[in-house]
Scaffold this motif. Sequence first.
Motif, PDB file in Angstrom:
ATOM      1  N   PRO A 120       9.882  13.312  -2.607  1.00  0.00           N
ATOM      2  CA  PRO A 120       8.611  12.591  -2.582  1.00  0.00           C
ATOM      3  C   PRO A 120       7.731  12.976  -3.771  1.00  0.00           C
ATOM      4  O   PRO A 120       7.042  12.148  -4.348  1.00  0.00           O
ATOM      5  CB  PRO A 120       7.961  13.031  -1.265  1.00  0.00           C
ATOM      6  N   ARG A 121       7.809  14.240  -4.161  1.00  0.00           N
ATOM      7  CA  ARG A 121       6.945  14.758  -5.220  1.00  0.00           C
ATOM      8  C   ARG A 121       7.282  14.189  -6.601  1.00  0.00           C
ATOM      9  O   ARG A 121       6.401  13.844  -7.370  1.00  0.00           O
ATOM     10  CB  ARG A 121       7.052  16.280  -5.242  1.00  0.00           C
ATOM     11  N   TYR A 122       8.558  14.132  -6.938  1.00  0.00           N
ATOM     12  CA  TYR A 122       8.948  13.726  -8.281  1.00  0.00           C
ATOM     13  C   TYR A 122       9.336  12.259  -8.404  1.00  0.00           C
ATOM     14  O   TYR A 122       9.483  11.765  -9.507  1.00  0.00           O
ATOM     15  CB  TYR A 122      10.091  14.592  -8.800  1.00  0.00           C
ATOM     16  N   ASP A 123       9.533  11.569  -7.310  1.00  0.00           N
ATOM     17  CA  ASP A 123       9.981  10.187  -7.381  1.00  0.00           C
ATOM     18  C   ASP A 123       9.122   9.241  -6.562  1.00  0.00           C
ATOM     19  O   ASP A 123       8.601   8.266  -7.093  1.00  0.00           O
ATOM     20  CB  ASP A 123      11.425  10.067  -6.863  1.00  0.00           C
ATOM     21  N   LEU A 124       9.051   9.484  -5.276  1.00  0.00           N
ATOM     22  CA  LEU A 124       8.479   8.492  -4.370  1.00  0.00           C
ATOM     23  C   LEU A 124       6.990   8.278  -4.576  1.00  0.00           C
ATOM     24  O   LEU A 124       6.495   7.163  -4.418  1.00  0.00           O
ATOM     25  CB  LEU A 124       8.798   8.854  -2.924  1.00  0.00           C
ATOM     26  N   GLN A 125       6.244   9.319  -4.948  1.00  0.00           N
ATOM     27  CA  GLN A 125       4.817   9.135  -5.196  1.00  0.00           C
ATOM     28  C   GLN A 125       4.616   8.200  -6.385  1.00  0.00           C
ATOM     29  O   GLN A 125       3.848   7.245  -6.309  1.00  0.00           O
ATOM     30  CB  GLN A 125       4.127  10.470  -5.448  1.00  0.00           C
ATOM     31  N   SER A 126       5.322   8.442  -7.472  1.00  0.00           N
ATOM     32  CA  SER A 126       5.185   7.584  -8.653  1.00  0.00           C
ATOM     33  C   SER A 126       5.669   6.166  -8.367  1.00  0.00           C
ATOM     34  O   SER A 126       5.026   5.191  -8.775  1.00  0.00           O
ATOM     35  CB  SER A 126       5.971   8.166  -9.826  1.00  0.00           C
ATOM     36  N   ALA A 127       6.801   6.033  -7.687  1.00  0.00           N
ATOM     37  CA  ALA A 127       7.326   4.700  -7.359  1.00  0.00           C
ATOM     38  C   ALA A 127       6.310   3.928  -6.513  1.00  0.00           C
ATOM     39  O   ALA A 127       6.043   2.750  -6.772  1.00  0.00           O
ATOM     40  CB  ALA A 127       8.660   4.821  -6.626  1.00  0.00           C
ATOM     41  N   THR A 128       5.733   4.585  -5.522  1.00  0.00           N
ATOM     42  CA  THR A 128       4.728   3.951  -4.674  1.00  0.00           C
ATOM     43  C   THR A 128       3.499   3.562  -5.488  1.00  0.00           C
ATOM     44  O   THR A 128       2.975   2.461  -5.360  1.00  0.00           O
ATOM     45  CB  THR A 128       4.333   4.884  -3.508  1.00  0.00           C
ATOM     46  N   ASP A 129       3.050   4.473  -6.349  1.00  0.00           N
ATOM     47  CA  ASP A 129       1.874   4.195  -7.178  1.00  0.00           C
ATOM     48  C   ASP A 129       2.081   2.977  -8.066  1.00  0.00           C
ATOM     49  O   ASP A 129       1.143   2.230  -8.342  1.00  0.00           O
ATOM     50  CB  ASP A 129       1.523   5.404  -8.051  1.00  0.00           C
ATOM     51  N   LEU A 130       3.311   2.751  -8.519  1.00  0.00           N
ATOM     52  CA  LEU A 130       3.598   1.616  -9.396  1.00  0.00           C
ATOM     53  C   LEU A 130       3.842   0.314  -8.629  1.00  0.00           C
ATOM     54  O   LEU A 130       3.969  -0.743  -9.230  1.00  0.00           O
ATOM     55  CB  LEU A 130       4.800   1.923 -10.289  1.00  0.00           C
ATOM     56  N   GLY A 131       3.935   0.385  -7.306  1.00  0.00           N
ATOM     57  CA  GLY A 131       4.060  -0.831  -6.510  1.00  0.00           C
ATOM     58  C   GLY A 131       5.401  -1.061  -5.849  1.00  0.00           C
ATOM     59  O   GLY A 131       5.639  -2.125  -5.295  1.00  0.00           O
ATOM     60  N   VAL A 132       6.310  -0.074  -5.889  1.00  0.00           N
ATOM     61  CA  VAL A 132       7.587  -0.232  -5.178  1.00  0.00           C
ATOM     62  C   VAL A 132       7.281  -0.225  -3.683  1.00  0.00           C
ATOM     63  O   VAL A 132       6.648   0.698  -3.178  1.00  0.00           O
ATOM     64  CB  VAL A 132       8.580   0.897  -5.530  1.00  0.00           C
TER      65      VAL A 132
END
Length: 166
Positions: A120-132
Amino acid sequence: MADRLAPMCTAAPGQLDVFAHRFACYQLDEAMGDWRPYDEVISRAFERACASAGIEFRPDGSNAATDQAVQNVARLGAAFHAVFTAEMSGAYKPRLQAFEFAYEQLGCRPEETMHISSSPRYDLQSATDLGVRDTVYLNRGTEPSAPFYHAHEVTSLTEVVDLLGL
């Protein structure tokens, strides 16, 4: 923040709220710094950890980026549409640049993808922030679950196949 921006720009209702959220994401991303070779990142982090703990630092080891990924993919023996590395994008996750590079290369938008990660820290937070929207946390017990940043939580890739209805 949206209230403070309103007098400075013209935007449709709700646009400023989206902007404020994205601005906060990009502000964090910009604070992370530029890409450096992975061995330098590890060496510097190790050096800083040693210094903070009062331990003598002696650098050792390396990590190849693109070369290593090519070898790993070959060992898997599976067909991949594309493989992207930090070296290719010039950024490490969680930098948004790493994700944006992949979307640009694939010719798609974040909301058209599914992102599966055990971090979640290195992938999912950024993916969510970008709209995935379709984010999947592959919980291997190494990081705590962060439900805000994933739509699904699984413990094996087999469960992802079920999510996809395959």
